[in-house]
Each structure stands twice: as structure tokens, then as C-alpha cells.
Design a protein around this motif. Structure first.
Motif, PDB file in Angstrom:
ATOM      1  N   LYS A   1      46.553  34.604  48.184  1.00  0.00           N
ATOM      2  CA  LYS A   1      45.973  35.344  46.736  1.00  0.00           C
ATOM      3  C   LYS A   1      45.922  34.767  46.021  1.00  0.00           C
ATOM      4  CE  LYS A   1      48.710  39.174  44.865  1.00  0.00           C
ATOM      5  NZ  LYS A   1      49.884  40.130  44.903  1.00  0.00           N
ATOM      6  N   TRP A   2      45.917  33.913  45.870  1.00  0.00           N
ATOM      7  CA  TRP A   2      45.288  32.557  44.122  1.00  0.00           C
ATOM      8  C   TRP A   2      44.126  32.212  44.982  1.00  0.00           C
ATOM      9  CZ3 TRP A   2      47.168  33.885  39.509  1.00  0.00           C
ATOM     10  CH2 TRP A   2      48.071  33.206  39.419  1.00  0.00           C
ATOM     11  N   VAL A   3      43.514  32.280  45.622  1.00  0.00           N
ATOM     12  CA  VAL A   3      41.599  31.993  45.780  1.00  0.00           C
ATOM     13  C   VAL A   3      40.965  32.921  46.149  1.00  0.00           C
ATOM     14  CG1 VAL A   3      42.474  29.613  46.717  1.00  0.00           C
ATOM     15  CG2 VAL A   3      42.286  31.555  48.353  1.00  0.00           C
ATOM     16  N   PHE A   4      41.800  34.086  46.584  1.00  0.00           N
ATOM     17  CA  PHE A   4      41.150  35.485  46.055  1.00  0.00           C
ATOM     18  C   PHE A   4      40.316  36.187  45.664  1.00  0.00           C
ATOM     19  CE2 PHE A   4      41.894  40.412  46.236  1.00  0.00           C
ATOM     20  CZ  PHE A   4      40.226  40.360  47.076  1.00  0.00           C
ATOM     21  N   GLY A   5      38.872  36.253  46.079  1.00  0.00           N
ATOM     22  CA  GLY A   5      37.744  36.373  44.053  1.00  0.00           C
ATOM     23  C   GLY A   5      37.163  35.614  44.110  1.00  0.00           C
ATOM     24  N   ASP A   6      37.918  34.124  44.199  1.00  0.00           N
ATOM     25  CA  ASP A   6      36.481  33.296  44.126  1.00  0.00           C
ATOM     26  C   ASP A   6      35.858  32.278  45.726  1.00  0.00           C
ATOM     27  OD1 ASP A   6      37.536  32.147  41.730  1.00  0.00           O
ATOM     28  OD2 ASP A   6      38.728  30.403  41.794  1.00  0.00           O
ATOM     29  N   VAL A   7      36.691  32.892  46.728  1.00  0.00           N
ATOM     30  CA  VAL A   7      36.414  33.470  48.174  1.00  0.00           C
ATOM     31  C   VAL A   7      37.217  34.160  48.721  1.00  0.00           C
ATOM     32  CG1 VAL A   7      36.216  30.162  48.963  1.00  0.00           C
ATOM     33  CG2 VAL A   7      38.633  31.521  48.799  1.00  0.00           C
TER      34      VAL A   7
END
Lengths: 426, 426
Positions: free
Chosen positions: A216-222
Motif C-alpha cells: 500500500k505504501w509503495v503504490f503510486g511509485d510502482v
């Protein structure tokens, strides 16, 4: 297992997401992510020692380790794996979208160009069990999409190795690289890259709470596939259903996880009673009975409804991950099912068939998310670029309208870029 | 505007996501979300007073307010809006996926049933400007998908009203309900529901940092479109390109946001110089020159490359939201473009055309996310259920393989659910 009325159960469903978000948990996950971003492999070594209890020289599975894996699995396993691979491939090739172009009027060409994601990472859980089927269900659609670099991250066993079934599945599906890294640190490593781990553009695959939160945290960057919650099965049954089959299927779901939910919706009170008996009886014979009984007693429900219509309304509200339809004339219910991850039709289409062999993906939306999301598929490993081509004349046709709309939004620079082309055109 | 070499610029791109995550900001966003979940409308009233400076009796836009909106916009605006609506509709209907079934062998039917999401919410930013085009680009694909309830949340103006252009666009695209609620509180209200705001299953649309972060937090409980970052344009130009056109297009992007990036990749040093001059000249005439100059000086780049091949490599690395191809024979480059949100081909296909009127969606992946995601489309408002039907004989064919794989994963309950059916079959 508890027999309840639809109205009671509906209240339970509404409360499904009532847990408020807890920032303390995120702080721990973020500490790991930021540490991996800043310190790369050094952080990976540290967390691998801490969480997996192993000191590794090298995170990348070697050719020798792959060779060894083949000596540790049975011929039968390889043969069944390849049969599953073939069936999963046959289904998924049907999903592949093509690029298209249309000529909508004079001087206008529009379209959609479909291209694969270049590099993706699959998280494969380790720990007590090994999941070669996770490898198949993630790597095969990625391969069909045309992804050129597929990597796996999976936690090492206490001996520093990776389960051989997972390695064989990785090799047979064309995975480029297997990293012995698990948890939130694996997600961070694949999302941002380290000295050893190559950055990917998308991460898919299931995992524990740390893995899910890190995704959930890395979502958006990958990109990520979805946030998987506890898994569930829902059996729709009438008086013609086989209670022993239904019980075995509910229990096959319950053995996954203590938080898994096994639910039956039935129009028959008689069936409800039979099912209850079958479940209790079979439960005691199960190898994983501790997990399964916990799941059945906490989340197992038999919902007795008045009519097939009411049953379908309840099902659509549940939006189950797996829906098994075990009623007379099951195909007839299909057009009314709005929310379900996968629909298994008839008595000889149990969930376990779909988990391994039927062809469709077993990575499905859980915990009611089937109301807005779908099984993992080839399209999750591709993306689309819109194509827009207007000639001078075609642009002239719409130039004034664009200017009106841009000015209504006070984006006068937009209007100007059109106006100057109109000028040239006159 | 800065002229740089490709190698230099590549370093800049790699650093694009280098900012580490900050939990303090999330704490604020989460406070709002949790407050709305616990206190519903009371919390919405409180935040609306605090952030929008208005006390509202009712959050829902009334029929009278819709009627009034029609008296406040020009006939020309409505006519241009309807023309845009038609073109956006014509493109998006082409995207709609159908359900399909296949019979793969004797006794096996597999398929994919495609159904609309039931209720969706669109966030439409308010503040200084109004964005009727956001309404079109979100509501039209949702409508084509078959969504039955489309709602909009948008912050009220200081007078407690909503911009009339937005209201007219909402009415013309069949939006059911417009809520005067903005910010993270609007996202929470749509994700979880309040006394007034109906819970939806998916939230789309752009917004400020609070809105974007709130969407990230509610993701999983509802679907979201994407986390939109600053927007960018990339112009690919050779010596044949029109520098005035290119400059106007770069500036149309720059006027959006101080953090917007306007980039040109060119094989011609001569063109680079001309473009530089054009940009500087045009910048001073712009209404929104403060925003645009900030964007141009911080993020404006002209990258001079040695060859078209190198240009394409740089472009694929940037993965721009908008890519304008202004070279001789632009169509020939298309097969080599791997990462781009939308591709505008030729001198008369400027970004502003795509923002309003061309047909494809203007909600595009920003900040390099085109490497793994796509424009908003009809499929974002639909979901797929896999269909699996095996007869007794068909299951028997694969029963032993399923048992082998399930046992390799130590899921003996799964194996048992197959074994008992095999028994019955013998």
C-alpha cells in the motif's frame, strides 16, 4: 458454524470494514521501507537476519540451487505443474487485449496502443508452507503480457534455501531471478531497487500484514495488484445440493487461514442442518483442523433465505472471492450475479479446482472487494497509451469548442495553443 | 527552460521518486478520515466550516441550484460541452469489454463475466478554478460501463454554491447527486458513507495533496483510479517541428501547476535554440505567467539527443503523461513508444485537444507512472468474474494433478475436496 437469517448477516457484512486505521503499525512498516531505500543491501541483510534468522551471502538464487531443486521434487509434481501451466496459459491468452485504431471522421485517427510493463516482481510467501501455485498464477499472465523481466522475492527458509517446489515453478514459467528476501523489506527492495535487487514497475502476489501494508505504501511509485485481505468462499445451495461436497469445499477454504470465511447461503433449512452436521464431522478429520475450526467457529455462517432472489441479493452484498453455485440449473443464476471474484458452477467445480488447475487466475478480490475489482489477469501486466491524431482541417472543426471549454476553466494557455493553430489554418 | 544532455537528464529522472514518505502528513489526513467515519455529517459540517469557510444547511445540490446553474452559463458553453460529450462517448464505447465464454475441451466451460460497479464517486476540485472537463472525463466512462449511481463531491465556493459549469456538466452526463464537500473529508464520506453521503465502491478524480493521500488510505476499502502526481508534457521534435507550436503546448502544460513539467526531447540543436526563444517570448504574455514561469524554470527542460533512437529511449524512461510527436513521419515512431499516457501525433494534435475534445480520456498516468498504468477508461468502472464449469468427467481428468499440487502446498483439505468427488465418480 452458525445458522443465521439474512437480515442478521447483512449487519455483519456492513461491519466488515469498520476497523479504524492504526498508524503505529504503519510506522514500523515505513521504518523498514525507508531503511531499504537509504541503505539498500545492508538493510536487506539486517532484516533477513532479524526476521528470517539467516545470514545470507547472496540474495540471488544460483543456478546450482535451481538444479538442486529439481532433484528434490517428484516427477509427478513436475508433470502436474506443467499440466496446470498449460491450462492456466490456455485461459489467459484469451484475455490479452490488442492495440486498436479507429478513424472516426475525416482527418481523425484515435486508438489505444497496448504494451507490456517492462519489469515486474512477484512476492511469494514462505514460512510454513510453499506456494508454487502463486508462482504460476502471477508469472504466467506476466509472461503472456510480454513482460521482459519477471523477478520473485520470497523469504529464505531457516537453512537459507528456497522451497524447491517454488524454484521449479519459477524456472518452468520463465522467471528471470529469484531473490531470497521477504516481508516489507522485499517490497521496498523491488519498488526502489538496491545494489542486488533490480527495481521493477509493478509488484503482485500475496503476503502477510507487513507485505500488504508495504505494498500500500509503495503504490503510486510502482503499481500493485491489490491489497489482499482474508479470503472467503460462499456456497449457494438449494435442496438438491450435495452437503458432503459443500462441507468439504467450505473446509478447504477454512484451512487457509483462521480469518478465512466459509459461508453458505441456502434456500433449504433441511440442507442447512445436513451441512452443519457434515462440516462438524469432517472438521475433526482434518490435518489443519486447528486453523479450520477457528475459522469455522468465528466466521463460518449458514444463511437461510426465503427465496433464490433473496439468496442472490445476499450474495451480491457479500461480493465473495469464490462463489460456488450448487443449485438445480446453476447456469440460470449467472446473469444475476453482480459481485464475485470467481464463479464455480455445479457440483464438480469446487474451489480447489480453480486454485490449481481450471485455468482462470486464483488471485481474486477478497473481503468484498469483488464489488469493484477483478481477478489478476494479463491486463494487469500491460498498459495502454491513447493515440490521438488530428489533421489541420479536423482540428479546425473543433477549435472554437476547445477554446470555449478551456476558457471556462480559465486555462488561457490551452486556448492559445489552439488559437494559434487556427490562425495558421486560415 | 534549461538545455541539457540526455545523460544528465536521466539522473534527474531516477531521482524523481527519491522523496521519503512523511508520516506527519498522514496523521492529519487520517484524523479527518477517522472523524468522518465516526461522526458522519457532524464531522463534514465541521471540516466544511474550517476549510471552506462556509456553513451549509444541506450538502446536496438541489434541483433549484441546478436550474440556476443553467442560467449562469452561456449557450456556447453548453453547445461546446455537448460536442465534447459526444466525442468522448464515441471513443469510450469502443473500450467496453464484453463477457465471453469458451469451451476448452469436453465438459469444460470457462469465461469472464463483465459487470459494472454499482456506485461510484467522482472528486472534482474546486477552489480558484472549475473543471467541467473533469466531470465529462469521469462520468462518461462510468455511464458507458453501466454504473447505476454516479455521485460527485466538490468543495463549495465561499458563497456555498458550486460552480455552474460543473453543475451543468454533471447534469448533462447523468450524475445522480452532487455533494458540496471537499478535501479528505469528501473522500472519507464517499468511501464509508455518512447520513447524507451514500457509500460508493470506487472513487476517481483529481485533487490536492490531501485528497490524493486520503484516496491512498481508503484504497482497499473502495477502489480508486490512481494517485495523481504533478502533470507533464513531453514534446519529441526534430528539425522539421514548428517551434511556436511546441512552445505554446509546453506552456499550456506549465500553466496547470508550478510543479508541472514541460520537457522537449529533440535531435536538433538548432530547434532547441528556437524553442527556447519562443518559450521565453510567449511566457511573458500569459495570463497565468506566474505559475507557468515557475514550472518552466524549475522543471522545463530541452534535452538534445544524438539520434531518434536515443530520443525514444529517453522518452520511454520519462514515461510522460502527454507525449506530442512533432517529427517528420510521426506514425513511424509509434511502435517504439513503450511508456506514455497519451500520444499526440503531428503538429495539429496539441495536448489541449486531448484535454477537452479529441475523445480519449484526459485522466492520465503522471510522473512516470505510465510505465505501469493507463488512462482512465470504461474498464475502470467494470469488474470481471471468472467463470468455471467442469463436469464430473472433466474433473476426473485433472483430479490427480490437483491432489498432487494441493499436497505439495500442504493444503490437504483442498486435496480432500477433490478426492471425495473422484470417489463418487468411480
Amino acid at each position: 458454524m452458525k445458522i443465521v437469517k439474512a437480515a442478521e448477516f447483512t449487519v455483519e457484512i456492513d461491519q466488515r470494514n469498520e476497523q479504524l486505521i492504526d498508524l503505529d503499525f504503519d510506522r514500523n512498516v515505513l521504518t523498514i521501507i525507508n531503511d531499504v531505500r537509504m541503505n539498500g543491501d545492508v538493510a536487506l541483510h539486517m532484516y533477513t537476519e532479524k526476521f528470517d534468522g539467516v545470514t545470507l551471502e547472496n540474495f540471488i538464487v544460483t543456478d546450482d540451487e535451481f538444479d538442486e531443486a529439481y532433484t528434490l521434487v517428484s516427477e509427478t509434481f513436475i508433470s502436474s505443474l506443467l499440466k496446470a501451466k498449460q491450462r492456466i496459459t490456455d485461459f489467459h491468452v484469451e484475455q490479452k487485449e490488442r492495440s486498436w485504431f479507429i478513424r472516426q471522421e475525416k482527418g481523425v485517427v484515435l486508438g489505444q496502443q497496448v504494451t507490456p510493463i517492462e519489469r515486474t516482481g512477484i512476492y511469494v510467501p514462505g514460512g510454513k508452507a510453499a506456494y508454487p501455485s502463486t508462482v504460476l498464477m502471477n508469472a504466467i499472465p506476466a509472461k503472456i503480457a510480454g513482460v521482459s523481466h519477471i523477478a520473485i522475492a520470497t523469504p529464505p527458509q531457516p537453512d537459507g534455501k528456497v522451497n524447491p517446489h517454488v524454484l521449479v515453478a519459477a524456472k518452468e514459467t520463465g522467471v528471470e531471478c529469484v531473490y531470497k528476501v521477504g516481508g516489507a523489506q522485499a517490497i521496498a527492495a523491488m519498488a526502489y531497487g538496491t545494489e542486488t535487487v533490480r527495481k521493477v514497475m509493478k509488484i503482485t502476489g500475496p503476503g502477510n500484514a507487513y507485505v500488504a501494508r508495504a505494498k500500500k505504501w509503495v503504490f503510486g511509485d510502482v503499481g500493485i495488484d491489490m491489497i489482499a485481505g482474508p479470503s472467503e468462499i460462499c456456497v449457494l445451495a438449494d435442496e438438491t445440493a450435495n452437503a458432503a461436497f459443500a462441507a468439504a469445499d467450505l473446509l478447504s477454504q477454512a484451512e487457509h487461514d483462521e480469518r478465512a470465511a466459509a459461508i453458505c447461503v441456502t434456500t433449504s433449512e433441511l440442507f442447512a442442518g445436513e451441512l452443519m452436521t457434515e462440516v462438524e464431522m469432517r472438521l475433526s478429520d482434518m490435518e489443519r483442523r486447528e486453523i479450520a475450526s477457528r475459522s469455522i467457529s468465528d466466521f463460518g455462517r449458514i444463511i437461510v433465505v426465503e427465496s433464490m432472489n433473496e439468496a442472490i441479493e445476499v450474495l451480491n452484498k457479500i461480493a465473495p472471492e469464490h462463489l460456488q453455485i450448487m443449485v438445480d440449473n446453476p447456469m440460470a443464476t449467472l446473469p444475476y450475479i453482480r459481485n464475485a471474484g470467481a464463479i464455480f458452477i455445479g457440483p464438480f467445480s469446487p474451489e480447489a479446482l480453480g486454485d490449481y488447475m481450471a485455468g482462470p487466475n486464483h488471485t481474486l478480490p477478497t473481503s468484498g472487494t469483488a464489488a469493484f475489482s477483478s481477478a489478476l489477469g494479463v491486463n494487469d501486466f500491460m498498459k495502454k497509451s491513447s493515440i490521438i491524431h488530428y489533421t489541420e482541417e479536423a482540428l479546425k472543426e473543433v477549435a472554437d469548442d476547445i477554446i470555449v471549454l478551456a476558457e471556462a476553466e480559465r486555462l488561457t494557455g490551452h486556448a492559445e495553443s489552439i488559437r494559434m493553430r487556427k490562425g495558421e489554418a486560415e
